[in-house]
Design a protein around this motif. Structure first.
Motif, short mmCIF file in Angstrom:
data_model
loop_
_atom_site.label_atom_id
_atom_site.label_comp_id
_atom_site.label_asym_id
_atom_site.label_seq_id
_atom_site.Cartn_x
_atom_site.Cartn_y
_atom_site.Cartn_z
N CYS A 275 0.79 -1.24 0.00
CA CYS A 275 0.00 0.00 0.00
C CYS A 275 0.82 1.28 0.00
O CYS A 275 0.25 2.35 -0.25
N GLY A 276 2.12 1.23 0.28
CA GLY A 276 2.84 2.47 0.50
C GLY A 276 4.02 2.76 -0.39
O GLY A 276 4.71 3.76 -0.19
N LEU A 277 4.29 1.92 -1.39
CA LEU A 277 5.46 2.15 -2.22
C LEU A 277 5.37 3.47 -2.99
O LEU A 277 6.40 4.08 -3.29
N CYS A 385 13.45 2.23 -5.11
CA CYS A 385 13.28 2.02 -6.55
C CYS A 385 12.18 2.91 -7.12
O CYS A 385 12.15 3.16 -8.33
N PHE A 386 11.28 3.39 -6.26
CA PHE A 386 10.17 4.23 -6.70
C PHE A 386 10.28 5.64 -6.11
O PHE A 386 9.28 6.29 -5.83
N SER A 387 11.52 6.07 -5.95
CA SER A 387 11.75 7.39 -5.34
C SER A 387 11.21 8.53 -6.20
O SER A 387 10.92 9.61 -5.67
N MET A 392 11.43 9.23 -1.71
CA MET A 392 12.30 8.65 -0.67
C MET A 392 13.42 7.87 -1.36
O MET A 392 13.33 6.66 -1.56
N ASN A 393 14.48 8.58 -1.69
CA ASN A 393 15.65 7.90 -2.25
C ASN A 393 16.47 7.27 -1.13
O ASN A 393 16.12 7.35 0.05
N THR A 394 17.59 6.67 -1.51
CA THR A 394 18.40 5.96 -0.52
C THR A 394 18.87 6.90 0.60
O THR A 394 18.83 6.53 1.79
N HIS A 395 19.28 8.09 0.24
CA HIS A 395 19.78 9.03 1.24
C HIS A 395 18.68 9.43 2.22
O HIS A 395 18.91 9.47 3.44
N ASN A 396 17.48 9.69 1.70
CA ASN A 396 16.37 10.09 2.58
C ASN A 396 15.98 8.95 3.52
O ASN A 396 15.68 9.17 4.70
N LEU A 397 15.98 7.73 3.00
CA LEU A 397 15.66 6.57 3.85
C LEU A 397 16.72 6.39 4.93
O LEU A 397 16.41 6.05 6.08
#
Length: 741
Positions: A275-277, A385-387, A392-397
């Motif tokens: 539900c959240g990707l 992968c769906f940034s 939410m890219n890798t850095h934000n995560l």
């Protein structure tokens, strides 16, 4: 290792229940070893129900007790000749060691007998109490089950059970509960591999208060423990349920799945994946504090029973619950002992050396921590992968999860760097092969596509991007969430559900996926070749999918094999339910009409003048009153009751015009046979004669023999004949089993 699951079947399958007409089958030796022991014990008066309240020390009486020749006798004093009472070892069915300070005496234990009596004994000395429990256990347990005494236990005794491929007669086995492990000795063999209760997928209790059955299900195996003796069964039930729950706050104390991933983590990650990707700011946004706290409490109490559904839980509430759980772990995900080493590794400049260090540290983590780290980083890899959509890219995560996983205040940049490195080097650090990565990407891509398609069509709701399918009946315990690739057919979905529940399918077991419309009180068996994805996008809020046996398929195939000609004709009751002049006014009443179905269309005639003598078909000298192209029709079994159908053998037909306008009407037959013939004819014409797959491999699969150690256990479902034989000895009014593991 067993998991728990409900077994359900509409009519033919029931829960094994105590059979009062047949004695329990006892294969083990009833000759018990001779044990002697004596000394003072404190006891209370025997009871006929569980002791809910704390017994004060004053309620215990000091008695001289003697265990000799298979009898436990208790006397007023050491010099007394006549005992106040006695308990025969052969009548003892259960020993329960209570936690310290449960009652007024520090160390207490309970003795249950076949006569539904409970005796409470106690001592101040842990050593003396242990001696008594051990001696009584030795006097009770037969030689075949003496291995149960090699370890400590909280509960030990014999219970009636049913298992194996034949459930004709209940037997007695010996069980001991130690921590979260349930050890079992069946008559056929030695002590079995213990059941890891916290790794059970589902735990269920079925039946009424008088005839309860505890169902323990592991993938491919099922065990039924029967509540024939109410008193000790209630005690066992409470103890097993407690042992199957989370024991504490650490990862290893949680309810675990097959891959050693805590169920609480899996539930949240799975929901966010569904539900959240594509949710903007997923994991960066916080959910409502009150909702997050309630959800987290439910998950901590019994994550196995929590079902997360869109519309009931918001993605931000679920993501916040997951982050809160990980942050609150006493030892942390990376453990206190290794946390500093992980942070230091992030400062290694050479990338290959740094990745190698991460792999080394990962291997040092406890198994549950290691499995959880991989599951979480795999999930975050999918999220980034769906940034482009969720921002939410890798850095934000890494900014979000660094402080969460390392339980810092956010000031140490190294925590975020570790998370970012693990996501960027996910494939190498966790040894993910190309096939695993390909499948993972295909799954999440399909999920996002389904979700976007559902949003665009205005049909977005739970189930149109992840298919929620029920096995035999719409109940929470029977639901399965299936990720649907664009190519999946109804047959493949059916087999997927049956494989998950280990349902053995054999010839003439016509398992089919049905589209059920609750509002219309009708259902449509999907053709085995139909693609599932378009059906999901068209489902309304009142519809769902269920996999069950098509009870009429065999009769329909026999009819199609025996009929002559390519047409079907006859009288049926007809009612139209089409809006008139856009006013939403339906036409009322059922009327007799004559129908002709051929390879291209379905025609309706108001009357028939005569029959052609050579083939019995009607002769009409006028045009049909109505005509529909047959392949554009959807035919559902059933007619909603509020229309007052003249018979119970009806079906609902939906026709969608080229302008996407829907017309709906209803047909009723005089007999069930007529209904089956008409429905078979519709399927035959719509699918060019192929109503059921011809290849044997597609309609039958071997039922694997499954065993727990040396004992065969019943598959979650077998063939219809097998299950009928299995339940023949059960009560006349079987209780349907559902399922989760």
């Amino acid at each position: 290792m067993l998991q728990m699951e409900f077994l359900r079947n509409n009519q033919t399958t029931g829960v094994p229940r105590p059979d009062s007409t047949q004695p329990l089958e006892k294969h083990y030796s009833v000759v018990l070893p001779t044990v002697s022991h004596s000394g003072f014990l404190y006891k209370t008066a025997s009871a006929a129900k569980l002791l809910q309240d704390r017994r004060a020390r004053e309620e215990f009486s000091r008695r001289w007790c003697v265990l000799s020749d298979g009898v436990l006798s208790y006397y007023e004093t050491e010099r007394a000749v006549t005992p106040n009472g006695e308990i025969r070892a052969s009548e003892i069915v259960c020993l329960a060691v209570l936690p310290p300070d449960t009652h007024g005496l520090e160390h207490t234990f309970e003795v249950y007998t076949e006569g539904e009596r409970l005796y409470l004994f106690g001592l101040e000395s842990a050593e003396l109490a242990h001696e008594w429990v051990t001696c009584i256990a030795k006097a009770v347990v037969p030689p075949q089950a003496e291995n149960l005494l090699a370890r400590g236990f909280e509960r030990l005794g014999r219970l009636p059970y049913k298992a194996g491929l034949s459930l004709q007669q209940a037997q007695e086995g010996w069980f001991s509960l130690a921590g979260s492990e349930l050890h079992v000795v069946f008559p056929e063999g030695p002590c079995e591999e213990p059941l890891q209760l916290r790794k059970l997928q589902e735990l269920s209790v079925q039946g009424d208060n008088e005839n309860q059955v505890l169902v323990l299900v592991e993938r491919r195996r099922t065990l039924y423990i029967q509540g024939e003796r109410r008193l000790d069964f209630v005690g066992w039930l409470a103890a097993i349920q407690k042992a199957a729950a989370s024991l504490g706050d650490t990862l290893s104390e949680q309810q675990l799945g097959d891959s050693d991933i805590p169920v609480i983590v899996y539930r949240c990650v799975d929901y966010i994946t569904q539900c959240g990707l594509t949710s903007e700011g997923i994991y960066r946004k916080c959910g409502q504090t009150s909702k997050t706290q309630r959800l987290l409490e439910s998950l901590r109490q019994d994550a196995r029973s929590v079902r997360l559904k869109e519309g009931e839980q918001h993605v931000d509430d679920v993501s916040s619950a997951l982050k809160r759980f990980l942050r609150d772990l006493p030892d942390g995900l990376f453990t206190r002992a290794q946390r500093l080493a992980w942070l230091e590794a992030s400062e290694i400049e050479d990338e290959e050396e740094k990745v190698s260090k991460y792999r080394e540290l990962l291997a040092r983590l406890p198994p549950v921590n290691r499995a959880t780290v991989k599951a979480l980083i795999s999930h975050l890899y999918c999220v980034q992968c769906f940034s482009d959509t969720n921002q939410m890219n890798t850095h934000n995560l890494a900014i979000v999860f660094g402080p969460t996983l390392f339980q810092t205040d956010g000031q140490d940049y190294k925590a975020g760097r570790v998370v970012e490195d693990l996501i960027n080097h996910y494939v190498v650090v966790f040894s993910v092969d190309k096939e695993e990565l390909r499948k993972q990407r295909e799954e999440v891509t399909a999920i996002v596509k389904m979700r976007v398609a559902g949003t665009a069509s205005g049909t977005q709701h739970a189930g149109d991007f992840i298919c929620t399918v029920y096995l035999e009946e719409k109940k929470a315990e029977a639901e399965q969430h299936v990720k649907i690739p664009a190519s999946m057919t109804a047959e493949e979905l059916t087999l997927e559900i049956l494989d998950r529940r280990n349902v053995g399918v054999r010839e003439k077991d016509y398992w089919t996926c049905f589209e059920v419309n609750e509002r219309e009180e009708a259902e449509r068996p999907l053709h085995f070749s139909e693609k599932v994805l378009p059906i999901l996008h068209g489902l309304g809020m009142d519809s769902h999918l269920v996999v069950k046996k098509h009870q009429s398929m065999e009769a329909m195939l026999l009819y199609l094999a025996s009929r002559v000609g390519d047409t079907k004709h006859g009288m049926m009751k007809f009612r139209e339910d089409r809006s008139l002049l856009g006013l939403g006014l339906p036409s009322y009443g059922f009327h007799d009409r004559y129908f002709i179905l051929n390879s291209s269309c379905l025609r309706l005639y108001k009357e028939v003048r005569s029959q052609r003598p050579w083939n019995g078909a009607p002769e009409t000298s006028h045009r049909p009153e109505k005509e529909w192209p047959v392949k554009s029709l959807k035919v559902y079994l059933g007619v909603k009751k509020k229309l007052r159908p003249p018979t119970c053998w009806g079906f609902t037909v939906v026709h969608e015009t080229e302008r996407h306008e829907k017309q709906q009407w209803y047909l009723c037959c005089d007999t069930q046979m007529e209904l089956r013939e008409w429905f078979a004819a519709f399927l035959f014409v719509q699918h060019d004669g192929l109503v059921w797959p011809l290849e044997p491999s597609r309609v039958s699969r071997a039922v694997p023999e499954v065993r727990l150690g040396s004992v065969s256990l019943i598959p979650l479902r077998g063939s219809e004949n097998e299950m009928r034989r299995s339940v023949a000895a059960f009560a006349a009014d079987p209780v349907a089993l559902l399922r989760n593991v």
